[in-house]
Design an enzyme around this catalytic site. Structure first.
Site: not given
Length: 210
Positions: A90, A146, A175
């Protein structure tokens, strides 16, 4: 949706500066027991977690939480995390927009067939900038966009998820992280288009679920 199904969407997360190895062990045991999508942990714990829990899908963060490290530093951090056993990265974007697409592309090239999620920290962006980041993430070939680090001034919103769903490419997933506080919240975000939920509170949110 039954809680057993909801757990499959969860990146079980512990990223505080004071997180201990004992807490990481508990996190991993919980993720294994409830069959969560992954654990998301600091890179300093990835190698040991992978050795103790080789069956787990381990995610870690790069350029976290500010995103303003240079690209080479992020690449080195990514290489080491992968070598230590991470299967998902991430990354936090750099706010210098002309370079964002290339930075994401380089990290995805490094990650290869493993998963790259791109944190754009929506709380700091205008709607136009969010749309621009959807295009950048898509063009660079990342796997996920995300919403948030959880360390900014705000977390995920359903409005942002819907905006992302409209502007990302067909191969990009979403996400949501930050501010998701109930089973109902999780269900709403999944219904809106999220494939992953980043949270440290999944068990407490779902323990009374049906």
């Amino acid at each position: 949706m039954k809680k057993e199904e909801l757990y499959r969407f969860v990146d079980h997360t512990a990223l505080k500066a004071v997180t201990t190895w004992k807490e990481i062990q508990q996190l991993c045991q919980e993720a294994r027991f409830f069959r969560m999508a992954s654990v998301c942990i600091p890179s300093s714990y990835v190698k040991r977690a992978h050795e103790y829990f080789p069956e787990l899908n381990i995610c870690t963060v790069v350029g976290f939480p500010l995103g303003n490290a240079n690209t080479e530093a992020k690449l080195m951090e990514t290489r080491q995390a992968l070598a230590d056993g991470a299967s998902e990265i991430d990354m936090v974007i750099n706010g210098q927009y002309p370079q964002v697409t290339e930075e994401i592309r380089l990290l995805k090239q490094e990650v290869g067939d493993k998963i790259l999620k791109v944190i754009i920290e929506t709380c700091y962006l205008t709607e136009e900038e969010k749309i621009e980041m959807c295009h950048a993430v898509t063009a660079a070939g990342a796997d996920f966009i995300k919403t948030s680090t959880g360390f900014g001034t705000g977390g995920a919103t359903l409005e942002d998820v819907c905006l992302m769903k409209e502007h990302i490419g067909p191969n990009v997933k979403i996400k949501a992280a930050g501010g998701i506080r109930s089973k109902e919240d999780m269900e709403q975000y999944i219904e809106a288009g999220c494939s992953r939920i980043g949270t440290s509170s999944a068990i407490s949110m779902l323990q009374d679920g049906e």
